[in-house]
Design a protein around this motif. Sequence first.
Motif, PDB file in Angstrom:
ATOM      1  N   UNK A  75       0.854  -1.040  -0.014  1.00  0.00           N
ATOM      2  CA  UNK A  75      -0.105   0.044   0.102  1.00  0.00           C
ATOM      3  C   UNK A  75       0.822   1.237   0.045  1.00  0.00           C
ATOM      4  N   UNK A  76       0.444   2.173  -0.607  1.00  0.00           N
ATOM      5  CA  UNK A  76       0.981   3.325  -0.781  1.00  0.00           C
ATOM      6  C   UNK A  76       0.494   4.631   0.030  1.00  0.00           C
ATOM      7  N   UNK A  77       1.264   5.565   0.545  1.00  0.00           N
ATOM      8  CA  UNK A  77       0.585   6.543   1.595  1.00  0.00           C
ATOM      9  C   UNK A  77       0.015   7.904   0.868  1.00  0.00           C
ATOM     10  N   UNK A  78      -0.456   8.881   1.511  1.00  0.00           N
ATOM     11  CA  UNK A  78      -1.013   9.996   0.938  1.00  0.00           C
ATOM     12  C   UNK A  78      -0.160  10.701  -0.015  1.00  0.00           C
ATOM     13  N   UNK A  79       0.893  10.873   0.325  1.00  0.00           N
ATOM     14  CA  UNK A  79       2.028  11.776  -0.318  1.00  0.00           C
ATOM     15  C   UNK A  79       2.183  11.137  -1.744  1.00  0.00           C
ATOM     16  N   UNK A  80       2.032   9.596  -2.038  1.00  0.00           N
ATOM     17  CA  UNK A  80       1.965   9.180  -3.291  1.00  0.00           C
ATOM     18  C   UNK A  80       0.752   9.324  -3.971  1.00  0.00           C
ATOM     19  N   UNK A  81      -0.178   9.345  -3.263  1.00  0.00           N
ATOM     20  CA  UNK A  81      -1.598   9.518  -3.942  1.00  0.00           C
ATOM     21  C   UNK A  81      -1.701  11.005  -4.494  1.00  0.00           C
ATOM     22  N   UNK A  82      -1.064  11.987  -3.677  1.00  0.00           N
ATOM     23  CA  UNK A  82      -1.137  13.409  -3.966  1.00  0.00           C
ATOM     24  C   UNK A  82      -0.026  13.532  -5.201  1.00  0.00           C
ATOM     25  N   UNK A  83       0.998  13.063  -5.340  1.00  0.00           N
ATOM     26  CA  UNK A  83       1.988  13.036  -6.352  1.00  0.00           C
ATOM     27  C   UNK A  83       1.338  12.545  -7.604  1.00  0.00           C
ATOM     28  N   UNK A  84       0.850  11.254  -7.384  1.00  0.00           N
ATOM     29  CA  UNK A  84       0.141  10.514  -8.874  1.00  0.00           C
ATOM     30  C   UNK A  84      -1.199  11.565  -9.355  1.00  0.00           C
ATOM     31  N   UNK A  85      -1.808  12.157  -8.425  1.00  0.00           N
ATOM     32  CA  UNK A  85      -2.765  13.007  -9.016  1.00  0.00           C
ATOM     33  C   UNK A  85      -2.452  14.227  -9.553  1.00  0.00           C
ATOM     34  N   UNK A  86      -1.055  14.693  -9.590  1.00  0.00           N
ATOM     35  CA  UNK A  86      -0.566  15.653 -10.390  1.00  0.00           C
ATOM     36  C   UNK A  86       0.421  15.230 -11.557  1.00  0.00           C
ATOM     37  N   UNK A  87       0.573  13.760 -11.555  1.00  0.00           N
ATOM     38  CA  UNK A  87       1.292  13.346 -12.573  1.00  0.00           C
ATOM     39  C   UNK A  87       0.414  12.501 -13.685  1.00  0.00           C
ATOM     40  N   UNK A  88      -0.643  12.060 -13.027  1.00  0.00           N
ATOM     41  CA  UNK A  88      -1.428  11.442 -14.269  1.00  0.00           C
ATOM     42  C   UNK A  88      -2.235  12.113 -14.864  1.00  0.00           C
ATOM     43  N   UNK A  89      -2.693  11.845 -16.066  1.00  0.00           N
ATOM     44  CA  UNK A  89      -3.541  12.618 -17.069  1.00  0.00           C
ATOM     45  C   UNK A  89      -4.836  11.855 -17.378  1.00  0.00           C
ATOM     46  N   UNK A  90      -5.779  11.846 -16.519  1.00  0.00           N
ATOM     47  CA  UNK A  90      -7.205  11.173 -16.809  1.00  0.00           C
ATOM     48  C   UNK A  90      -7.960  12.007 -16.092  1.00  0.00           C
ATOM     49  N   UNK A  91      -9.413  11.880 -16.587  1.00  0.00           N
ATOM     50  CA  UNK A  91     -10.624  12.565 -16.120  1.00  0.00           C
ATOM     51  C   UNK A  91     -10.561  12.536 -14.645  1.00  0.00           C
TER      52      UNK A  91
END
Length: 124
Positions: A75-91
Amino acid sequence: MEQRNIIEWSEHSEYTELTIPSGEIWMSESELVDLFGVFIPKLRNTIQTLYKEELVKPYEAERTIKQERRLYLTVYNMEVVMLLAFRLNSYQARAVRRELMERISRDRKPFEVVMTAVKGGKGN
């Protein structure tokens, strides 16, 4: 089995809503795939890029938890979730970004940033 908080889409009869619970967030690959609407290879490559660019360290950002029947889950923490939100390009990633930014700006408490410059070098 360990209880975890996860960010997820809640389906209602008329709309879909992003639910971000309070408390510590730890999410698995499959939960992140559902959240961001991407395929596992894209998610894994993006996480590896975060590690390679040293935006986050694996030993801080992930952990393995025991599931039922001797199964283990990374499992991955909130920091990774936030970074992914700004790195991934999906709706879905854009919707997560908007929600995170809205929640951050909702507080609107004034704050100060203090920067200290240290003179240094040869001859000083």
